[in-house]
Design a protein around this motif. Structure first.
Motif, short mmCIF file in Angstrom:
data_model
loop_
_atom_site.label_atom_id
_atom_site.label_comp_id
_atom_site.label_asym_id
_atom_site.label_seq_id
_atom_site.Cartn_x
_atom_site.Cartn_y
_atom_site.Cartn_z
N ARG A 241 125.88 107.30 6.17
CA ARG A 241 127.28 107.55 6.03
C ARG A 241 127.84 106.51 5.43
NH1 ARG A 241 129.74 111.46 9.50
NH2 ARG A 241 128.33 113.14 9.95
N ARG A 242 127.46 105.16 5.89
CA ARG A 242 128.32 104.04 5.23
C ARG A 242 127.96 103.87 3.59
NH1 ARG A 242 127.52 101.72 10.13
NH2 ARG A 242 125.37 100.81 9.67
N PHE A 243 126.72 104.34 3.32
CA PHE A 243 126.14 104.42 1.91
C PHE A 243 127.07 105.31 1.08
CE2 PHE A 243 123.47 105.95 -1.54
CZ PHE A 243 123.21 104.91 -2.24
N GLN A 244 127.11 106.72 1.62
CA GLN A 244 128.09 107.73 1.32
C GLN A 244 129.62 107.64 1.34
OE1 GLN A 244 126.44 111.04 3.49
NE2 GLN A 244 124.65 111.08 2.10
N LYS A 245 130.09 106.37 1.72
CA LYS A 245 131.52 106.06 2.24
C LYS A 245 132.16 107.24 2.76
CE LYS A 245 131.82 103.04 -1.93
NZ LYS A 245 130.93 102.25 -1.37
N ARG A 246 131.46 107.77 4.02
CA ARG A 246 131.94 108.74 5.02
C ARG A 246 132.11 108.03 6.27
NH1 ARG A 246 127.19 112.48 5.29
NH2 ARG A 246 128.70 113.33 6.82
N GLU A 247 133.00 108.36 7.22
CA GLU A 247 133.13 107.91 8.44
C GLU A 247 131.74 107.94 9.23
OE1 GLU A 247 136.15 109.00 12.41
OE2 GLU A 247 136.88 109.52 10.19
#
Length: 135
Positions: free
Chosen positions: A50-56
């Motif tokens: 999720r961090r890699f995809q810039k998601r919460e």
């Protein structure tokens, strides 16, 4: 595209064990706990994706507790749901069979390796200058 359901993971795990659906009451009874355990266990990997995809990121409170085998979808990356988790569940289930201890470890290791392979490296700049921080 349809999301993977709890029932899909149950069937995938059974396939790894070469079992038919509803043939093993112990597996059916243990499956919800095993799935709940692994969902919590892979939370750091899911959050790295999720961090890699810039998601919460998900919090532990966001992780569902599975109590039955149904068509509930899960808030995880499909790669974890379709590959890593069925391997982990199969490994956990085989651990109870003395004749399958080695297979259990190998299967569980496949789960761990899949989690590592799916999880991207996320780099952070630790050396920013003070000028850059002020901008």
């Amino acid at each position: 595209m349809a999301k993977t359901t709890v029932r899909d993971i149950y069937r995938a795990s059974l396939s790894i064990l070469f079992e038919e659906e509803d043939n093993d009451p112990d597996f059916k009874r243990s499956f919800p706990f095993f799935l709940s355990k692994l969902l919590m266990e892979i939370l750091p990997y899911e959050n790295q994706v999720r961090r890699f995809q810039k998601r919460e990121a998900l919090s532990p409170e966001d992780v569902p507790v599975i109590t039955e085998i149904d068509d509930t979808t899960l808030p995880y990356d499909e790669r974890f749901l379709r590959t890593a988790i069925p391997d982990g569940i199969a490994g956990l289930f085989m651990a109870d069979d003395d004749s399958k201890k080695a297979e259990s470890v190998l299967q569980y290791n496949k789960y761990v390796q899949a989690c590592i392979d799916i999880c991207p490296a996320v780099f952070e700049d630790l050396y920013t200058s003070e000028e850059e921080e002020d901008e």
